[in-house]
Design a protein around this motif. Sequence first.
Motif, short mmCIF file in Angstrom:
data_model
loop_
_atom_site.label_atom_id
_atom_site.label_comp_id
_atom_site.label_asym_id
_atom_site.label_seq_id
_atom_site.Cartn_x
_atom_site.Cartn_y
_atom_site.Cartn_z
N GLN A 56 1.01 -1.28 -0.06
CA GLN A 56 -0.06 -0.14 0.11
C GLN A 56 0.91 1.36 -0.08
O GLN A 56 0.51 2.14 -0.76
CB GLN A 56 -0.88 -0.09 1.12
CG GLN A 56 -2.11 -0.97 1.22
CD GLN A 56 -2.95 -0.97 2.40
OE1 GLN A 56 -2.59 -0.38 3.56
NE2 GLN A 56 -3.52 -2.16 2.53
N ASP A 58 4.05 1.65 -1.00
CA ASP A 58 4.74 1.70 -2.25
C ASP A 58 3.81 2.31 -3.48
O ASP A 58 4.27 3.08 -4.24
CB ASP A 58 5.26 0.27 -2.90
CG ASP A 58 6.39 -0.36 -1.90
OD1 ASP A 58 6.95 0.61 -1.43
OD2 ASP A 58 6.80 -1.53 -1.99
N ALA A 59 2.40 1.74 -3.48
CA ALA A 59 1.70 2.43 -4.31
C ALA A 59 1.39 3.87 -3.94
O ALA A 59 1.13 4.89 -4.88
CB ALA A 59 0.37 1.63 -4.34
N GLN A 60 1.15 4.12 -2.80
CA GLN A 60 1.12 5.48 -2.37
C GLN A 60 2.07 6.38 -2.78
O GLN A 60 1.87 7.57 -3.25
CB GLN A 60 0.69 5.75 -0.93
CG GLN A 60 0.58 6.74 -0.33
CD GLN A 60 0.41 7.02 1.24
OE1 GLN A 60 0.46 5.95 1.76
NE2 GLN A 60 0.49 8.32 2.00
N ALA A 62 4.34 5.91 -5.19
CA ALA A 62 4.51 6.05 -6.70
C ALA A 62 3.17 6.99 -7.14
O ALA A 62 3.47 7.73 -8.10
CB ALA A 62 3.92 4.50 -7.08
N ARG A 63 2.08 7.00 -6.64
CA ARG A 63 0.97 7.89 -6.98
C ARG A 63 1.53 9.18 -6.77
O ARG A 63 1.12 10.31 -7.62
CB ARG A 63 -0.28 7.48 -6.17
CG ARG A 63 -1.06 6.39 -6.83
CD ARG A 63 -2.62 6.56 -6.17
NE ARG A 63 -2.85 6.59 -4.85
CZ ARG A 63 -2.62 5.58 -4.08
NH1 ARG A 63 -2.55 4.46 -4.59
NH2 ARG A 63 -2.53 5.65 -2.72
N LYS A 64 2.33 9.65 -5.73
CA LYS A 64 2.42 10.83 -5.35
C LYS A 64 3.73 11.38 -6.43
O LYS A 64 3.98 12.70 -6.46
CB LYS A 64 2.99 11.17 -4.06
CG LYS A 64 1.82 11.11 -2.98
CD LYS A 64 2.22 11.22 -1.62
CE LYS A 64 1.07 11.34 -0.64
NZ LYS A 64 1.51 11.63 0.83
N GLN A 65 4.61 10.42 -6.97
CA GLN A 65 5.63 10.63 -7.51
C GLN A 65 5.11 10.93 -9.25
O GLN A 65 6.06 11.41 -9.89
CB GLN A 65 6.74 9.78 -7.61
CG GLN A 65 7.38 9.75 -6.30
CD GLN A 65 8.47 8.85 -5.83
OE1 GLN A 65 8.46 7.87 -6.80
NE2 GLN A 65 9.13 8.70 -4.79
N GLU A 66 3.87 10.76 -9.49
CA GLU A 66 3.57 10.94 -10.92
C GLU A 66 3.55 12.21 -11.07
O GLU A 66 2.76 13.10 -10.45
CB GLU A 66 2.07 10.05 -11.17
CG GLU A 66 2.46 8.54 -11.30
CD GLU A 66 0.92 7.89 -11.37
OE1 GLU A 66 0.01 8.47 -11.59
OE2 GLU A 66 0.74 6.77 -11.25
N VAL A 68 1.89 15.24 -13.21
CA VAL A 68 0.46 15.45 -13.69
C VAL A 68 0.53 16.50 -14.94
O VAL A 68 1.12 17.46 -14.76
CB VAL A 68 -0.55 16.30 -12.51
CG1 VAL A 68 -1.88 16.61 -13.39
CG2 VAL A 68 -0.50 15.20 -11.46
#
Length: 118
Positions: A56, A58-60, A62-66, A68
């Motif tokens: 969880q 790791d996914a969080q 990764a989402r913050k580093q994408e 926009v």
Amino acid sequence: MCPLSALIVHALELPRLVEIRDNLLARIRGAEREGWLGEIEGLQSSLTHAEEKIAQLDAQIARKQEAVNLGLPTSGRSLLALLRLPNRRSLRDLDRCRLRRWSEDACRSGGDAAAMAC
């Protein structure tokens, strides 16, 4: 129920959670050597929850580093023209103009503001 399943973990705690997982793995190996089947089952459950929390986080992260994509302005003006800031004098003139327009609108509508502005 494992206490890790209800635990809300901040991304900064990821190294500690990895340390907990590694410790659980070592304890499982020790329990297997000693033949403690009940201990192995409890540790396996805790390990499963710890690995879920790590996934969880790791996914969080990764989402913050994408990145926009907000796109570029589509008007005919250039980006530099959109970013150009007016000088102080033009800001003062703009404020005077806004105040004058507000006063005229207040006088036309005839409210309490009109008595003060007219």
